[in-house]
Scaffold this motif. Structure first.
Motif, PDB file in Angstrom:
ATOM      1  N   LEU A  42       0.957  -1.362   0.024  1.00 13.57           N
ATOM      2  CA  LEU A  42       0.178  -0.167   0.118  1.00 13.57           C
ATOM      3  C   LEU A  42       1.181   1.176   0.057  1.00 13.57           C
ATOM      4  O   LEU A  42       0.663   2.374  -0.663  1.00 13.57           O
ATOM      5  N   PHE A  49       0.928   7.073  -6.331  1.00 17.19           N
ATOM      6  CA  PHE A  49      -0.252   8.023  -6.241  1.00 17.19           C
ATOM      7  C   PHE A  49       0.453   9.444  -6.441  1.00 17.19           C
ATOM      8  O   PHE A  49       0.359  10.315  -7.138  1.00 17.19           O
ATOM      9  N   ALA A  54      -1.071  12.998  -7.510  1.00 25.62           N
ATOM     10  CA  ALA A  54      -2.358  12.876  -6.456  1.00 25.62           C
ATOM     11  C   ALA A  54      -1.567  12.878  -5.050  1.00 25.62           C
ATOM     12  O   ALA A  54      -1.912  11.845  -4.437  1.00 25.62           O
ATOM     13  N   PHE A  56      -2.747  14.323  -2.235  1.00 27.17           N
ATOM     14  CA  PHE A  56      -3.855  14.228  -1.157  1.00 27.17           C
ATOM     15  C   PHE A  56      -4.210  12.865  -0.996  1.00 27.17           C
ATOM     16  O   PHE A  56      -4.157  12.272   0.099  1.00 27.17           O
ATOM     17  N   ILE A  57      -4.280  12.210  -1.928  1.00 25.86           N
ATOM     18  CA  ILE A  57      -4.720  10.827  -1.981  1.00 25.86           C
ATOM     19  C   ILE A  57      -3.654   9.731  -1.475  1.00 25.86           C
ATOM     20  O   ILE A  57      -4.130   8.962  -0.640  1.00 25.86           O
ATOM     21  N   VAL A  60      -3.999  10.264   2.180  1.00 22.82           N
ATOM     22  CA  VAL A  60      -5.192   9.613   2.677  1.00 22.82           C
ATOM     23  C   VAL A  60      -4.944   8.238   2.820  1.00 22.82           C
ATOM     24  O   VAL A  60      -5.297   7.413   3.679  1.00 22.82           O
ATOM     25  N   GLN A  61      -4.375   7.742   1.662  1.00 22.19           N
ATOM     26  CA  GLN A  61      -4.137   6.246   1.585  1.00 22.19           C
ATOM     27  C   GLN A  61      -3.205   5.735   2.818  1.00 22.19           C
ATOM     28  O   GLN A  61      -3.598   4.678   3.344  1.00 22.19           O
ATOM     29  N   VAL A  64      -5.347   6.561   6.291  1.00 18.89           N
ATOM     30  CA  VAL A  64      -6.402   5.714   6.277  1.00 18.89           C
ATOM     31  C   VAL A  64      -6.259   4.075   6.352  1.00 18.89           C
ATOM     32  O   VAL A  64      -6.390   3.309   7.322  1.00 18.89           O
ATOM     33  N   TYR A  65      -5.512   3.581   5.140  1.00 20.54           N
ATOM     34  CA  TYR A  65      -5.128   2.170   5.027  1.00 20.54           C
ATOM     35  C   TYR A  65      -4.304   1.860   5.876  1.00 20.54           C
ATOM     36  O   TYR A  65      -4.309   0.740   6.937  1.00 20.54           O
TER      37      TYR A  65
END
Lengths: 228, 135
Positions: A42, A49, A54, A56-57, A60-61, A64-65
């Motif tokens: 991940l 990403f 990306a 921001f993603i 978040v990845q 969150v993950y």
């Protein structure tokens, strides 16, 4: 989109890392090892990403993950720990025929998807008449308009700003639905993970089941009378 | 005659193989959308293989996370592609990815709650021994 220079180098490093870590996730005997390999996969995908712009993603990845979901996985692995698997006594894969059939299916899927990607990409390139040099020039133009960072060697991306404004402008209703979904998931997992004792003391058990369980475990009878 | 042909053939061969090699080298040093899609497809297939072959239900859940992550990679790659070429809403892919991550988190919470309840009742996490719905 064409990455070049160090971006290309890091693309290959992280892509190979993601795929190898993914393979090891599936093949590791110990479930904790699987979880750790999945975390590295991940993180590598989060790096991809970043390479695709990306940021921001990617954040978040990782938050969150890796920070949330994988910690949940590790806790559950600790709760349902099965010793036989780790000591090599138990088979970790299904029966051989099932494994063979599913691997054949996966190879067919690989062939089909790779063929579809190459054919589709050819079609997209044929439709896209703008020469790559011009696209690169446009990208450089956009990059020049970004604010300069404090060290003056890099520029500050506006990706987070774009995602935020777009999220509230075009996806406000799905955003609210997602928050309701998370609430439902919280309540549902709390309900699912209760023990029988907790269910009895909340008076949430079918009367017939309760009679049967009381015969097995007399302690439950003490919990049951709950006058409010 | 031979004096003429051999150098010519060698030259042509060199030209052909050289151009193909340089094309491959160019494609490898400039990864584009197709490379991202291939990486996403491979991660997806690894996840599918994990779901189909493993017996441990927790590892199956992890493989599902891998599948969702591969889909996210495709969304992000197309988002970048559209930023550069299309006039569609350029960050739509990234927004979709946020929702995929939300659904993945909810799915993991519910799924692991089910695993815990199942382990309390059946004392096993092997999927081939969990056959409550079979008769």
């Amino acid at each position: 989109m064409r990455l070049s220079g160090y971006e290309a180098l890091f693309f290959w490093i992280f892509a190979l890392a993601a795929i190898f870590a993914g393979l090891l996730t599936v093949m590791a005997r110990n479930a904790v090892h699987s979880a750790l390999f999945l975390i590295s996969s991940l993180v590598s995908v989060a790096a991809l990403f970043v390479l695709a712009g990306a940021e921001f993603i990617a954040g978040v990845q990782i938050l969150v993950y890796v920070g949330g979901v994988m910690v949940l996985f590790l806790f559950v692995i600790m709760l349902v720990n099965v010793g036989a698997e780790e000591k090599g006594r138990d088979e970790i894969f299904n029966k051989q025929k099932q494994v063979a059939a599913s691997l054949i299916f996966c190879f067919l899927l690989v062939a089909g998807v790779l063929y579809a990607v190459s054919e589709g990409y050819k079609g997209m390139q044929a439709r896209n008449t703008t020469p790559p040099e011009q696209i690169a020039a446009q990208q450089a133009q956009r990059d020049r308009s970004l604010a300069v960072g404090a060290t003056r060697t890099s520029r500050i991306t506006d990706d987070t700003e774009q995602v935020g404004s777009s999220l509230y402008r075009y996806a406000a209703l799905p955003f609210e639905i997602a928050s309701v979904l998370l609430l439902v998931a919280i309540i549902g997992s709390v309900m699912l993970a209760r023990t029988l004792k907790q269910e009895v003391s909340a008076d949430d058990v079918d009367p017939e089941t309760l009679q049967e369980e009381k015969a097995l475990d007399p302690e439950l009878a003490q919990l049951e009378p709950r006058s409010e | 005659m031979l004096n003429f042909f051999i150098p010519t053939l060698a030259f042509l061969f060199q030209q052909a193989s050289g151009s193909r090699l340089s094309q491959t080298w160019d494609a490898a040093t400039h990864p584009d959308l197709a490379k991202f899609l291939v990486i996403g497809a491979l991660l997806f297939i690894i996840g599918v293989a994990g779901v189909l072959t493993r017996r441990n239900i927790i590892v199956i859940f992890m493989s599902i996370e891998l599948i969702l992550n591969a889909a996210n990679l495709n969304f992000i790659a197309f988002s970048r592609y559209l930023q550069e070429t299309g006039n569609a809403n350029a960050v739509a892919g990234q927004i979709f990815t946020v929702f995929v991550i939300v659904v993945a988190a909810a799915e993991a919470a519910i799924g692991l709650g089910i695993v815990i309840a199942l382990y309390r009742n059946k004392e096993t996490i092997w999927v081939d021994e969990i056959d409550l719905l079979k008769w």
